[in-house]
Motif scaffolding. Structure first.
Motif, PDB file in Angstrom:
ATOM      1  N   ILE A 105      44.616   4.560  86.046  1.00 40.55           N
ATOM      2  CA  ILE A 105      44.190   5.595  86.984  1.00 40.55           C
ATOM      3  C   ILE A 105      43.537   4.993  88.221  1.00 40.55           C
ATOM      4  O   ILE A 105      43.697   5.483  89.338  1.00 40.55           O
ATOM      5  N   TYR A 106      42.805   3.899  88.032  1.00 39.65           N
ATOM      6  CA  TYR A 106      42.142   3.250  89.162  1.00 39.65           C
ATOM      7  C   TYR A 106      43.002   2.179  89.814  1.00 39.65           C
ATOM      8  O   TYR A 106      42.530   1.408  90.658  1.00 39.65           O
ATOM      9  N   GLY A 107      44.271   2.095  89.428  1.00 35.62           N
ATOM     10  CA  GLY A 107      45.185   1.152  90.061  1.00 35.62           C
ATOM     11  C   GLY A 107      44.964  -0.290  89.661  1.00 35.62           C
ATOM     12  O   GLY A 107      45.352  -1.208  90.394  1.00 35.62           O
ATOM     13  N   LYS A 108      44.362  -0.520  88.495  1.00 33.49           N
ATOM     14  CA  LYS A 108      44.088  -1.873  88.023  1.00 33.49           C
ATOM     15  C   LYS A 108      44.718  -2.116  86.653  1.00 33.49           C
ATOM     16  O   LYS A 108      44.196  -2.882  85.839  1.00 33.49           O
ATOM     17  N   GLY A 109      45.846  -1.491  86.400  1.00 37.46           N
ATOM     18  CA  GLY A 109      46.452  -1.566  85.080  1.00 37.46           C
ATOM     19  C   GLY A 109      47.438  -2.693  84.894  1.00 37.46           C
ATOM     20  O   GLY A 109      48.028  -2.828  83.821  1.00 37.46           O
ATOM     21  N   GLY A 110      47.622  -3.524  85.918  1.00 41.85           N
ATOM     22  CA  GLY A 110      48.546  -4.648  85.801  1.00 41.85           C
ATOM     23  C   GLY A 110      47.922  -5.828  85.093  1.00 41.85           C
ATOM     24  O   GLY A 110      46.755  -5.804  84.694  1.00 41.85           O
ATOM     25  N   SER A 111      48.700  -6.886  84.950  1.00 41.31           N
ATOM     26  CA  SER A 111      48.226  -8.067  84.222  1.00 41.31           C
ATOM     27  C   SER A 111      46.984  -8.676  84.865  1.00 41.31           C
ATOM     28  O   SER A 111      46.010  -8.998  84.184  1.00 41.31           O
ATOM     29  N   SER A 112      46.993  -8.821  86.187  1.00 42.54           N
ATOM     30  CA  SER A 112      45.849  -9.432  86.866  1.00 42.54           C
ATOM     31  C   SER A 112      44.619  -8.546  86.798  1.00 42.54           C
ATOM     32  O   SER A 112      43.484  -9.039  86.820  1.00 42.54           O
ATOM     33  N   GLY A 113      44.830  -7.227  86.719  1.00 44.44           N
ATOM     34  CA  GLY A 113      43.701  -6.307  86.681  1.00 44.44           C
ATOM     35  C   GLY A 113      43.003  -6.254  85.340  1.00 44.44           C
ATOM     36  O   GLY A 113      41.809  -5.967  85.260  1.00 44.44           O
ATOM     37  N   LEU A 114      43.732  -6.543  84.263  1.00 43.22           N
ATOM     38  CA  LEU A 114      43.184  -6.378  82.919  1.00 43.22           C
ATOM     39  C   LEU A 114      42.840  -7.684  82.212  1.00 43.22           C
ATOM     40  O   LEU A 114      42.011  -7.683  81.296  1.00 43.22           O
ATOM     41  N   PHE A 115      43.460  -8.787  82.612  1.00 42.33           N
ATOM     42  CA  PHE A 115      43.424  -9.993  81.791  1.00 42.33           C
ATOM     43  C   PHE A 115      42.018 -10.430  81.410  1.00 42.33           C
ATOM     44  O   PHE A 115      41.689 -10.591  80.243  1.00 42.33           O
ATOM     45  N   TRP A 116      41.147 -10.649  82.429  1.00 39.38           N
ATOM     46  CA  TRP A 116      39.839 -11.220  82.116  1.00 39.38           C
ATOM     47  C   TRP A 116      38.946 -10.234  81.370  1.00 39.38           C
ATOM     48  O   TRP A 116      38.108 -10.640  80.554  1.00 39.38           O
ATOM     49  N   SER A 117      39.127  -8.955  81.626  1.00 44.98           N
ATOM     50  CA  SER A 117      38.351  -7.962  80.876  1.00 44.98           C
ATOM     51  C   SER A 117      38.753  -7.948  79.405  1.00 44.98           C
ATOM     52  O   SER A 117      37.905  -7.788  78.515  1.00 44.98           O
ATOM     53  N   LEU A 118      40.044  -8.120  79.144  1.00 43.65           N
ATOM     54  CA  LEU A 118      40.500  -8.172  77.754  1.00 43.65           C
ATOM     55  C   LEU A 118      40.025  -9.451  77.078  1.00 43.65           C
ATOM     56  O   LEU A 118      39.679  -9.445  75.887  1.00 43.65           O
ATOM     57  N   MET A 119      39.999 -10.556  77.816  1.00 45.07           N
ATOM     58  CA  MET A 119      39.494 -11.801  77.250  1.00 45.07           C
ATOM     59  C   MET A 119      38.017 -11.665  76.887  1.00 45.07           C
ATOM     60  O   MET A 119      37.561 -12.115  75.838  1.00 45.07           O
ATOM     61  N   SER A 138      33.381  -4.726  85.367  1.00 43.49           N
ATOM     62  CA  SER A 138      33.936  -5.950  85.938  1.00 43.49           C
ATOM     63  C   SER A 138      34.224  -5.725  87.420  1.00 43.49           C
ATOM     64  O   SER A 138      34.043  -4.617  87.945  1.00 43.49           O
ATOM     65  N   ILE A 139      34.693  -6.771  88.080  1.00 41.30           N
ATOM     66  CA  ILE A 139      35.037  -6.640  89.494  1.00 41.30           C
ATOM     67  C   ILE A 139      36.150  -5.612  89.677  1.00 41.30           C
ATOM     68  O   ILE A 139      36.119  -4.793  90.601  1.00 41.30           O
ATOM     69  N   ASN A 140      37.134  -5.626  88.792  1.00 41.04           N
ATOM     70  CA  ASN A 140      38.256  -4.699  88.915  1.00 41.04           C
ATOM     71  C   ASN A 140      37.880  -3.275  88.540  1.00 41.04           C
ATOM     72  O   ASN A 140      38.353  -2.316  89.146  1.00 41.04           O
ATOM     73  N   LEU A 141      37.042  -3.135  87.524  1.00 39.85           N
ATOM     74  CA  LEU A 141      36.606  -1.804  87.079  1.00 39.85           C
ATOM     75  C   LEU A 141      35.084  -1.802  86.997  1.00 39.85           C
ATOM     76  O   LEU A 141      34.495  -1.907  85.916  1.00 39.85           O
ATOM     77  N   PRO A 142      34.417  -1.657  88.152  1.00 38.10           N
ATOM     78  CA  PRO A 142      32.953  -1.721  88.159  1.00 38.10           C
ATOM     79  C   PRO A 142      32.281  -0.537  87.473  1.00 38.10           C
ATOM     80  O   PRO A 142      31.167  -0.664  86.973  1.00 38.10           O
ATOM     81  N   ASP A 143      32.962   0.616  87.454  1.00 37.51           N
ATOM     82  CA  ASP A 143      32.383   1.817  86.843  1.00 37.51           C
ATOM     83  C   ASP A 143      33.288   2.307  85.727  1.00 37.51           C
ATOM     84  O   ASP A 143      34.372   2.844  85.984  1.00 37.51           O
TER      85      ASP A 143
END
Length: 280
Positions: A105-119, A138-143
């Motif tokens: 929804i926030y446009g961060k659902g790609g590999s680069s947007g999720l990788f470090w948060s999943l790690m 995180s930087i990609n999903l601050p809220d």
């Protein structure tokens, strides 16, 4: 990946020592390959390891646009096997489903947007006191909060079909917890992955003013998620571009509970207000 297993005493870009697997000779330990074997067996038949509640969330994840979420599920399996932490899938999979949805929804659902948060989530799973809340800002999903309705509608109008499929999969659970995610019908296997996206108000305008709609208004509402739902392929073909009162006859044969409920609706038209309500 190769360096992780083979290079010892490696320093990262910040000149910090990294605890690579090679430092502990994990590649030469029998238990490493035993776990890899067990993990392979898990991914061949994941539903055999999950209870009915976890299976629903796993089915939703299977509709996501990439497979990064499998890293987190693999760590859950590791935690479950090593710590006998039964029920961990029930605790983690709903969080993972929700986080992926926010990413989309926030446009961060790609590999680069999720990788470090999943790690980072993987690290938190290993920590006993973090399992109830494995995701952090995180930087990609601050809220990490529910998006506004306006933001959600804007996303739904521009989203690709695969992204809408994920949202509809999640909504199938939210709509009715008794929704079956996999079933047999007419000697065919059905699932969320095989479902098709039905436009309740038809996609093709029929050159007529329909109960107060005009073509410009219809185009504005047509691709909003409130106008879309799941339907089996055969039924979706049968429904075609008919209007709501005619489609209801088709909906009653569906295994999707919302379609069944719409089939019993007393209303004859599908209007702007109905789409707005489903958006909410």
């Amino acid at each position: 990946m190769l360096e992780f297993w083979t290079k010892k005493d490696k320093e990262n870009s910040k000149n910090k020592r990294v605890n690579f697997a090679a430092n502990e000779d994990l590649l030469n330990k029998e238990e490493t390959f035993e776990f890899i074997k067990q993990l392979g067996e898990f991914w061949c038949n994941p539903y055999n390891y999950l209870n009915p509640e976890a299976k629903k969330y796993f089915a939703i994840l299977n509709t996501y646009q990439n497979r990064l979420w499998q890293m987190v599920v693999s760590v859950c399996f590791y935690k479950d096997k090593n710590d006998e932490n039964k029920g961990i899938f029930d605790k983690i999979l709903p969080q993972l489903v929700a986080y992926n949805a926010l990413g989309l929804i926030y446009g961060k659902g790609g590999s680069s947007g999720l990788f470090w948060s999943l790690m980072k989530a993987n690290v938190n799973i290993i920590k006993e006191n973090k399992i109830k809340n494995i995701f952090e800002s995180s930087i990609n999903l601050p809220d990490l909060k529910m998006p506004s309705l306006e933001n959600f509608i804007d996303f739904s109008k521009k989203a690709r079909p695969q992204q809408i499929r994920y949202i509809l999969s999640l909504y199938a659970i939210l709509y009715n917890e008794n929704q079956v995610m996999q079933w047999n019908k007419d000697n065919k296997n059905y699932s969320l992955v095989k479902a098709e996206i039905e436009h309740i108000f038809p996609r093709n305008w029929q050159n007529t003013n329909y109960n107060g709609w005009d073509e410009k208004e219809a185009q504005e509402y047509l691709e909003q998620v409130g106008n879309k739902m799941f339907l089996e392929k055969k039924l979706n073909i049968q429904a075609g571009n008919g209007y709501f009162n005619k489609k209801k006859e088709i909906y009653q044969s569906s295994y999707f509970i919302e379609a069944q409920d719409l089939a019993t609706s007393p209303q004859e038209d599908w209007l702007k207000g109905d789409i707005e309500n489903r958006n909410k």
